[in-house]
Design a protein around this motif. Structure first.
Motif, PDB file in Angstrom:
ATOM      1  N   PRO A  18       2.486 -55.520  36.065  1.00  0.00           N
ATOM      2  CA  PRO A  18       1.082 -55.631  35.652  1.00  0.00           C
ATOM      3  C   PRO A  18       0.423 -56.970  35.943  1.00  0.00           C
ATOM      4  O   PRO A  18      -0.711 -57.180  35.561  1.00  0.00           O
ATOM      5  N   LYS A  52      -5.160 -47.130  31.559  1.00  0.00           N
ATOM      6  CA  LYS A  52      -3.700 -47.194  31.550  1.00  0.00           C
ATOM      7  C   LYS A  52      -3.244 -48.478  32.234  1.00  0.00           C
ATOM      8  O   LYS A  52      -2.343 -49.164  31.740  1.00  0.00           O
ATOM      9  N   LYS A  55      -3.735 -51.359  29.919  1.00  0.00           N
ATOM     10  CA  LYS A  55      -2.814 -51.368  28.776  1.00  0.00           C
ATOM     11  C   LYS A  55      -1.369 -51.607  29.204  1.00  0.00           C
ATOM     12  O   LYS A  55      -0.670 -52.447  28.637  1.00  0.00           O
ATOM     13  N   ASP A  56      -0.917 -50.869  30.200  1.00  0.00           N
ATOM     14  CA  ASP A  56       0.499 -50.852  30.559  1.00  0.00           C
ATOM     15  C   ASP A  56       0.811 -51.449  31.925  1.00  0.00           C
ATOM     16  O   ASP A  56       1.985 -51.539  32.290  1.00  0.00           O
ATOM     17  N   GLY A  58       1.435 -50.710  35.370  1.00  0.00           N
ATOM     18  CA  GLY A  58       1.699 -49.503  36.137  1.00  0.00           C
ATOM     19  C   GLY A  58       1.693 -49.787  37.620  1.00  0.00           C
ATOM     20  O   GLY A  58       1.623 -50.920  38.064  1.00  0.00           O
TER      21      GLY A  58
END
Length: 129
Positions: A18, A52, A55-56, A58
């Motif tokens: 990330p 997403k 937040k994460d 990916g």
């Protein structure tokens, strides 16, 4: 000062770490970008995908990593050209004769990688790079 330079290595055209999104979020905060502007600058991913990523992290597509790279380069060039942080961060919203009176952000809102690259070329040229 916010650290904007990602430390992740991209491979196989995708970044699974990330760091790129963390750097982009720092830049989005400095430039006070709306969610819509962030989506456009990242290549118009789906809203759920975007949130997403925020937040994460990916897996980011190569196109998105390239966009973030250009945006970070623009930011760095502006820091060199305009040592006053407020002036550097506000520059992207000011009208510019080079862009026919549009701001750099207006140009980049075109949504294409080339729109972002056009702004990067300009600031790099002003920097002498």
């Amino acid at each position: 000062m916010v650290k904007l330079e990602p430390t992740a290595q991209a491979g196989e055209g995708r970044s699974a770490i990330p760091a790129a999104m963390e750097a982009f979020q720092g830049l989005a905060d400095l430039w006070q970008l709306s969610t819509e502007d962030q989506l456009l600058l990242l290549g118009s991913p789906g809203r759920s995908t975007f949130f997403k990523w925020k937040k994460d992290g990916g897996s980011l597509p190569r196109d998105t990593v390239e966009r973030v790279s250009h945006l970070l380069a623009i930011h760095k060039a502006l820091e060199i050209l305009l040592p006053d942080t407020r002036a550097a961060d506000g520059w992207i919203r000011r009208p510019n004769a080079q862009f026919n009176g549009q701001s750099a952000l207006d140009v980049m809102r075109g949504g294409q990688v080339m729109d972002i690259y056009r702004v990067r070329q300009y600031v790099d040229a002003q920097r002498g790079g």
